[in-house]
Motif scaffolding. Structure first.
Motif, PDB file in Angstrom:
ATOM      1  N   SER A  86       0.760  -1.335   0.012  1.00 24.31           N
ATOM      2  CA  SER A  86      -0.080  -0.018   0.163  1.00 24.31           C
ATOM      3  C   SER A  86       0.782   1.289   0.026  1.00 24.31           C
ATOM      4  O   SER A  86       0.394   2.284  -0.305  1.00 24.31           O
ATOM      5  N   GLY A  87       1.913   0.947   0.396  1.00 21.74           N
ATOM      6  CA  GLY A  87       3.100   2.420   0.484  1.00 21.74           C
ATOM      7  C   GLY A  87       3.579   2.656  -0.895  1.00 21.74           C
ATOM      8  O   GLY A  87       4.318   3.619  -0.909  1.00 21.74           O
ATOM      9  N   MET A  88       3.324   1.866  -2.042  1.00 18.88           N
ATOM     10  CA  MET A  88       3.622   2.281  -3.323  1.00 18.88           C
ATOM     11  C   MET A  88       2.857   2.834  -4.084  1.00 18.88           C
ATOM     12  O   MET A  88       1.850   2.801  -4.470  1.00 18.88           O
ATOM     13  N   HIS A 127      -2.727  -0.681 -14.444  1.00 17.59           N
ATOM     14  CA  HIS A 127      -3.912   0.046 -13.817  1.00 17.59           C
ATOM     15  C   HIS A 127      -4.679  -0.842 -12.943  1.00 17.59           C
ATOM     16  O   HIS A 127      -5.852  -0.777 -12.560  1.00 17.59           O
ATOM     17  N   ALA A 128      -3.939  -2.001 -12.372  1.00 12.24           N
ATOM     18  CA  ALA A 128      -4.797  -2.865 -11.540  1.00 12.24           C
ATOM     19  C   ALA A 128      -4.928  -2.131 -10.357  1.00 12.24           C
ATOM     20  O   ALA A 128      -3.933  -1.552  -9.744  1.00 12.24           O
ATOM     21  N   PRO A 129      -6.122  -1.894  -9.487  1.00  8.43           N
ATOM     22  CA  PRO A 129      -6.667  -1.356  -8.334  1.00  8.43           C
ATOM     23  C   PRO A 129      -5.889  -2.027  -7.202  1.00  8.43           C
ATOM     24  O   PRO A 129      -5.686  -3.080  -7.342  1.00  8.43           O
ATOM     25  N   MET A 130      -5.445  -1.268  -6.264  1.00  7.25           N
ATOM     26  CA  MET A 130      -4.929  -1.600  -5.039  1.00  7.25           C
ATOM     27  C   MET A 130      -5.980  -2.487  -4.291  1.00  7.25           C
ATOM     28  O   MET A 130      -7.038  -1.976  -4.159  1.00  7.25           O
ATOM     29  N   PHE A 137      -4.436  -5.179   5.418  1.00  6.56           N
ATOM     30  CA  PHE A 137      -3.033  -6.073   5.967  1.00  6.56           C
ATOM     31  C   PHE A 137      -2.189  -4.969   6.368  1.00  6.56           C
ATOM     32  O   PHE A 137      -1.674  -5.106   7.566  1.00  6.56           O
ATOM     33  N   ASN A 138      -1.662  -3.985   5.524  1.00  8.77           N
ATOM     34  CA  ASN A 138      -0.725  -3.109   6.080  1.00  8.77           C
ATOM     35  C   ASN A 138      -1.140  -1.876   7.038  1.00  8.77           C
ATOM     36  O   ASN A 138      -0.226  -2.055   7.871  1.00  8.77           O
ATOM     37  N   ARG A 139      -2.179  -1.672   6.866  1.00  8.76           N
ATOM     38  CA  ARG A 139      -2.853  -0.816   8.219  1.00  8.76           C
ATOM     39  C   ARG A 139      -2.744  -1.525   9.378  1.00  8.76           C
ATOM     40  O   ARG A 139      -2.359  -0.612  10.371  1.00  8.76           O
ATOM     41  N   THR A 140      -3.135  -2.823   9.356  1.00 15.26           N
ATOM     42  CA  THR A 140      -3.359  -3.421  10.765  1.00 15.26           C
ATOM     43  C   THR A 140      -1.747  -3.568  11.522  1.00 15.26           C
ATOM     44  O   THR A 140      -1.458  -3.245  12.711  1.00 15.26           O
ATOM     45  N   ASP A 141      -0.937  -3.960  10.337  1.00 13.62           N
ATOM     46  CA  ASP A 141       0.373  -4.412  10.927  1.00 13.62           C
ATOM     47  C   ASP A 141       1.214  -2.859  11.354  1.00 13.62           C
ATOM     48  O   ASP A 141       1.957  -2.870  12.588  1.00 13.62           O
ATOM     49  N   LEU A 142       0.768  -1.758  10.544  1.00 13.47           N
ATOM     50  CA  LEU A 142       1.253  -0.706  11.028  1.00 13.47           C
ATOM     51  C   LEU A 142       0.930   0.006  12.524  1.00 13.47           C
ATOM     52  O   LEU A 142       1.628   0.352  13.352  1.00 13.47           O
ATOM     53  N   LEU A 143      -0.415  -0.130  12.610  1.00  9.69           N
ATOM     54  CA  LEU A 143      -0.969   0.334  13.659  1.00  9.69           C
ATOM     55  C   LEU A 143      -0.571  -0.497  14.961  1.00  9.69           C
ATOM     56  O   LEU A 143      -0.178   0.134  16.135  1.00  9.69           O
ATOM     57  N   TYR A 364      -1.683  11.283   2.343  1.00  7.08           N
ATOM     58  CA  TYR A 364      -1.519  10.111   1.964  1.00  7.08           C
ATOM     59  C   TYR A 364      -1.848   9.039   3.091  1.00  7.08           C
ATOM     60  O   TYR A 364      -2.315   7.982   2.857  1.00  7.08           O
ATOM     61  N   ALA A 365      -1.661   9.547   4.381  1.00 12.32           N
ATOM     62  CA  ALA A 365      -2.113   8.552   5.662  1.00 12.32           C
ATOM     63  C   ALA A 365      -3.655   8.204   5.367  1.00 12.32           C
ATOM     64  O   ALA A 365      -4.064   7.074   5.628  1.00 12.32           O
ATOM     65  N   ARG A 366      -4.497   9.204   4.922  1.00 15.24           N
ATOM     66  CA  ARG A 366      -5.823   8.870   4.845  1.00 15.24           C
ATOM     67  C   ARG A 366      -6.205   8.131   3.749  1.00 15.24           C
ATOM     68  O   ARG A 366      -6.988   7.031   3.565  1.00 15.24           O
ATOM     69  N   THR A 367      -5.628   8.241   2.474  1.00 18.60           N
ATOM     70  CA  THR A 367      -5.937   7.661   1.155  1.00 18.60           C
ATOM     71  C   THR A 367      -5.034   6.301   1.185  1.00 18.60           C
ATOM     72  O   THR A 367      -5.777   5.159   0.553  1.00 18.60           O
ATOM     73  N   THR A 368      -4.043   5.761   1.806  1.00 16.08           N
ATOM     74  CA  THR A 368      -3.523   4.907   1.724  1.00 16.08           C
ATOM     75  C   THR A 368      -3.583   3.744   2.873  1.00 16.08           C
ATOM     76  O   THR A 368      -3.713   2.598   2.779  1.00 16.08           O
ATOM     77  N   PHE A 369      -3.641   4.471   3.953  1.00 11.77           N
ATOM     78  CA  PHE A 369      -3.922   3.514   5.251  1.00 11.77           C
ATOM     79  C   PHE A 369      -5.352   3.710   5.948  1.00 11.77           C
ATOM     80  O   PHE A 369      -5.878   3.172   6.876  1.00 11.77           O
TER      81      PHE A 369
END
Length: 491
Positions: A86-88, A127-130, A137-143, A364-369
């Motif tokens: 998600s950070g890409m 153009h593959a959607p994230m 997955f990435n958000r939960t690990d980050l928090l 970025y924090a809002r849209t990515t995570f």
């Protein structure tokens, strides 16, 4: 067409690398298991979208085509794989796409281009959607990591990512059935990494592995990963832990082929190849300090700014300066070209520049995570871990209306007995985590930069203490002249 591309590559590569390509063809050919039919061999290159992996991909495409030239059109199958997270930012996907078009791999039947998202493997698609599952997955690990470390940069972002990268190699190798994986790491870097894995294995109670193969290494990393994520998320999250295993069911003979000795990895040596030939763009979001494929280091700077502003009652700018000083030293240590270092310096040199990056990181924090500023602020206080050790300070500073209910919050997290549903909902909103996760944090240790680095105990602080990309600094609370020690870490 392929002759044209090879000729263009030879013109774009530094002179020394043109000769190195031919030498690499000879040595790689010696390592291929199917010399009588080169097209049966598969060689994998990991292309994350950054400047170094772009160069590696271009170099190996030259080797790929030069081998075909030498052996009458016969060459190995080149498998290029990209780990998406998600950070890409999208500009990184665009850099990859431009590289592929320039190198002519889209139309080459001897090239396979794959996008790997967790356990999912699919053809590369600009153009593959994230996937939402990947974001969660990435958000939960980050928090969960960040709430046990005051939002520390490396702990919040890099620990989980390192295990995800290991799994990426396992998933890709298993899916493709490759014979060799190309690496640009030097022998000393490979030794350091092996020693680090050995230390972590000891910490998790694993016996030293006699199997030093790539498969054996992945198997050890799987054990370390299981221990780490059990510690972070709790043993009750069986589904979450299953998703964080490291894949190791790969070929017994799979090994690495290093191109370190053939190439000049200093960015300045192949700047023209990157920007003029491959069309590489150093976007303001994607190019963050030492990274050119990930915006997370800029988020690490943002979290440092928030911690300094909200916890230490200093200025946001002071925290940004602390991170920038650390990260720019890291860029110098990694021999970044001077103009890239100057780009970062200018970006954060003025109040206006800092304000612009702050707004960019909030978006970025809002849209990515899916995280709001109040949830990031909660994380840099880490109020719930360690039995709510930091709860009082957090409530006093950020949620004074909840201060009279401090004891009720602690009781709620300790017992799980919900007497006030509204209070539970508010804690979930402030943190971005479920009540189950908050209870896991309550029972988890809260990391400290001055904690023990004993070879016994929790894995998170051990990884944190052994991380080379860190710096201990003295910081002040408000106008108090008595400094305390804190850590800045990142990429």
């Amino acid at each position: 067409m392929q002759k044209k591309i090879l000729s263009a590559l030879r013109n774009a590569l530094p002179d020394n690398d043109v000769n190195a390509v031919e030498q690499c063809v000879t040595n790689l050919h010696d390592r291929l298991p199917h010399k009588e039919n080169l097209s049966k061999n598969k060689v994998m290159v990991a292309y994350g979208g950054g400047k170094d992996s772009a160069y590696t991909t271009a170099f190996m495409r030259a080797v790929h085509l030069a081998m075909a030239e030498r052996f009458g059109g016969d060459t190995f199958r080149l498998v290029i794989v990209t780990m998406r997270h998600s950070g890409m930012p999208f500009v990184v996907m665009q850099n990859i796409d431009r590289t592929y078009r320039t190198l002519g791999v889209y139309d080459d039947p001897m090239a396979e281009l794959l996008l790997i998202e967790g356990e999912e493997v699919r053809p590369f698609d600009l153009h593959a959607p994230m996937p939402h599952t990947l974001i969660n997955f990435n958000r939960t690990d980050l928090l969960m990591s960040g709430h046990q470390s005051y939002g520390d940069g490396r702990t919040s972002f890099c620990n989980a990512c390192n295990f995800n990268v290991a799994n990426f190699f396992g998933v890709a190798a298993r899916h493709c059935g490759v014979d060799l994986i190309v690496t640009g790491d030097s022998p000393s870097e490979q030794r350091d990494y092996a020693q680090w894995i050995h230390k972590l294995a000891r910490q998790t109670g694993q016996k030293p592995a006699g199997d030093t193969s790539f498969k054996g290494t992945l198997k050890v990393l799987d054990g370390i990963s299981r221990a780490y994520f059990t510690e972070i998320h709790g043993a009750s999250h069986a589904d979450r832990l299953a998703d964080r295993r490291v894949t190791w069911d790969v070929s017994e003979t799979l090994s690495f082929f290093s191109i370190y000795d053939y190439t000049d990895y200093a960015s300045g040596a192949h700047w023209s190849l990157l920007t003029d030939f491959l069309g590489f763009v150093f976007d303001d979001l994607a190019f963050s300090f030492t990274e050119s494929d990930c915006a997370n280091p800029a988020m690490m700077a943002h979290l440092r700014g928030l911690r300094t502003e909200r916890v230490y009652k200093r200025s946001y700018r002071e925290g940004i300066d602390q991170y920038a000083d650390f990260a720019i030293d890291l860029m110098k240590h990694k021999d970044f070209p001077g103009h890239l270092i100057d780009t970062i310096k200018k970006r954060y040199a003025t109040e206006g520049g800092v304000a612009t990056m702050r707004r960019l990181m909030e978006t970025y924090a809002r849209t990515t995570f899916g995280l709001k500023t109040e949830q990031l602020v909660c994380m840099v206080f880490s109020p719930f871990a360690g039995g709510c050790a930091g709860l009082h300070d957090y409530l006093a500073a950020e949620q004074p209306d909840l201060l009279p209910r401090e004891a009720k919050i602690c009781a709620l997290l300790e017992t799980g007995h919900i007497e006030d549903q509204g209070l539970a909902f508010k804690l979930e909103r402030l943190s971005g985590l479920s009540l189950t996760d908050l209870r896991q944090l309550f029972g988890a240790p809260l990391w400290s930069p001055l904690g023990s680095d004993s070879e016994q105990g929790p894995l998170l602080p051990f990884i944190t203490k052994s991380d080379p990309n860190q710096k201990l600094i003295r910081v002040n609370f408000g106008n108090d002249d008595a400094p305390v020690m804190d850590r800045v870490s990142g990429r």
